[in-house]
Design a protein around this motif. Structure first.
Motif, PDB file in Angstrom:
ATOM      1  N   SER A  48      40.122  25.211 -71.595  1.00 17.14           N
ATOM      2  CA  SER A  48      40.310  26.598 -71.152  1.00 17.14           C
ATOM      3  C   SER A  48      40.910  27.461 -72.250  1.00 17.14           C
ATOM      4  O   SER A  48      40.622  28.669 -72.343  1.00 17.14           O
ATOM      5  N   GLN A  49      41.733  26.874 -73.087  1.00 19.13           N
ATOM      6  CA  GLN A  49      42.285  27.623 -74.213  1.00 19.13           C
ATOM      7  C   GLN A  49      41.196  27.956 -75.236  1.00 19.13           C
ATOM      8  O   GLN A  49      41.212  29.018 -75.856  1.00 19.13           O
ATOM      9  N   VAL A  52      39.358  30.970 -73.927  1.00 18.16           N
ATOM     10  CA  VAL A  52      40.103  32.226 -74.030  1.00 18.16           C
ATOM     11  C   VAL A  52      40.047  32.775 -75.447  1.00 18.16           C
ATOM     12  O   VAL A  52      39.813  33.972 -75.675  1.00 18.16           O
ATOM     13  N   GLU A  56      32.708  31.174 -74.977  1.00 18.18           N
ATOM     14  CA  GLU A  56      32.654  30.560 -73.660  1.00 18.18           C
ATOM     15  C   GLU A  56      31.517  29.532 -73.586  1.00 18.18           C
ATOM     16  O   GLU A  56      31.638  28.515 -72.902  1.00 18.18           O
TER      17      GLU A  56
END
Length: 293
Positions: A48-49, A52, A56
């Motif tokens: 997920s980092q 961010v 993606e």
């Protein structure tokens, strides 16, 4: 009574193993899935980092690759390095072996892992429905991955086998002491011992037929037929009990006598003891082959 496996090796030897069924395999699978989910959640937090601060699409690709590696690589690595055990199987006392009883290797673990991900559980397995149905239909609880890899999951933790106690029927003690048991083969004696330990688990007619066959083999080996009126189990018990008694007698240590004590002064010789009159020997029982009560 648990069912034994009917697997046979290439040397025509029947494997005495206990196949793991759906319940134990399901519990082991739950332990493995819980560990996989923990690792997967940690991987998602890390990826997920990346999403961010980066691309993606790259994060999604890495997530799919990580998912496959965790769901497929976990069982493959553990079963290869530990010879057929994952952490869940270790907890439940299970192990994956080949159908001939040998240890699994990397190719077996890889086929099982790929089949488990794509067929048995996740991709096309409808969350394990395929594996459950296949295991229920299999006599040894095997799933699709086991059939494709040629493997079987067995139980390693089994209760210790109780050694049956073989007693001497009192009516046959004198008769058994006259037997020549030097020609009794060890494998035949072991078969008799196993039979005597399982007579209560067999049907009466099956126990009688098996006991009669063993009694005839023993009689042919030692040259002593079954006495009239003696059941087969009593005859076999008397032979084994006498054989055990003689083996134990051979193991008894010989009596060691120390040097005589030195007397400081000569002692007068004691008079020779007078032997008491011997009682006449008791005659042998008229019917030593009477069946036990």
């Amino acid at each position: 009574m648990e069912q034994e496996s009917e697997l046979v090796t290439g040397e025509a030897v029947v494997l005495d193993v206990r196949a793991a069924k759906l319940a134990s395999r399901g519990l082991a699978m739950m332990v493995d899935v819980a560990l996989q989910l923990i690792v997967l959640v940690i991987a998602m937090l890390v990826l997920s980092q990346v999403a961010v601060f980066g691309d993606e699409a790259l994060a999604l690709t890495l997530f799919l690759v990580t998912l496959v590696l965790i769901m497929v690589g976990y069982p493959v690595i553990f079963e290869t390095l530990s010879r057929g055990r994952t952490l869940g199987k270790m907890a439940l006392g299970l192990r994956v072996v080949r159908t001939d009883g040998g240890p699994v290797r990397f190719r077996h673990a890889l086929v099982r892992g790929l089949a488990g991900f794509f067929i048995d559980f996740w991709a096309l397995g409808m969350l394990g429905v395929v594996a459950v149905v296949t295991s229920l239909l299999s006599p040894n609880g095997r799933r699709v991955g086991d059939y494709l890899a040629g493997t079987l999951v067995i139980r390693e933790r089994m209760p210790a086998a109780r050694t049956p106690y073989v007693g001497m029927p009192p009516q046959l003690a004198y008769w058994a002491s006259q037997l020549d048991l030097t020609r009794l083969p060890n494998d035949l004696a072991l078969a008799v011992r196993q039979y005597l330990g399982r007579t209560s688990e067999l049907r009466p007619e099956a126990a009688e037929a098996l006991g009669y066959g063993l009694a005839q083999q023993v009689a042919a080996a030692i040259g002593a037929p079954v006495p009239p009126g003696v059941p087969s189990w009593a005859y076999l018990s008397a032979v084994l009990a006498e054989r055990r008694r003689r083996d134990q007698a051979k193991l008894q240590p010989a009596v060691q006598y120390g040097p005589p004590a030195v007397q400081p002064y000569p002692q007068p010789a004691a008079p020779a003891p007078v032997a008491p009159p011997q009682a006449p020997a008791e005659p042998a029982p008229e019917n030593p082959f009477a069946p036990p009560g």
